[in-house]
Design a protein around this motif. Structure first.
Motif: not given
Length: 121
Positions: A8-9, A15-16, A33-35, A41-42
């Motif tokens: 997630q980090l 994304i940032a 978004p993560w969800e 990809e995760r």
């Protein structure tokens, strides 16, 4: 840090970075978004996070002294290896050499490295 938190980090830093460096409006997939991020990809994000973290730890933090370009190259190379892991025939853009990546992606990869670096402080 748990594997999920590391992934997630990575994704949040990606994304940032895309928002900071992409010229114009980025593709939706770049800022999903993560969800909503696909499982492959995760997994890839978690693996690259762990590689950067281990690289920093094994150098006793001295990998932080690398240039932004070197940091970006490391992230890009780790990501390329994950693309070969997850896809039999990855798209050429997924496995392009660092020098062939657009400047926004090079900068975003450096941001990802530095976000992981900061998380270890």
């Amino acid at each position: 840090m748990s594997e999920n938190k590391g992934a997630q980090l990575f994704r949040e830093a990606w994304i940032a970075g895309v928002h900071a460096h992409f010229p114009g409006e980025p593709k939706a997939g770049y800022v999903t978004p993560w969800e909503d991020t696909p499982e492959w990809e995760r997994s890839a994000a978690g693996a690259v996070h762990d590689q950067v973290r281990q690289f920093l730890q094994l150098s006793d933090g001295h990998a932080a002294r690398l240039s932004r370009e070197q940091k970006s190259r490391f992230v890009a190379l780790c990501w390329t290896a994950q693309m070969y892991k997850h896809f039999t025939n990855p798209k050429p853009g997924y496995v392009a050499d660092w020098a062939e990546l657009p400047p926004w992606q090079q900068e975003t990869d450096a941001d990802v490295f530095e976000a992981i670096e900061k998380s270890l402080s």
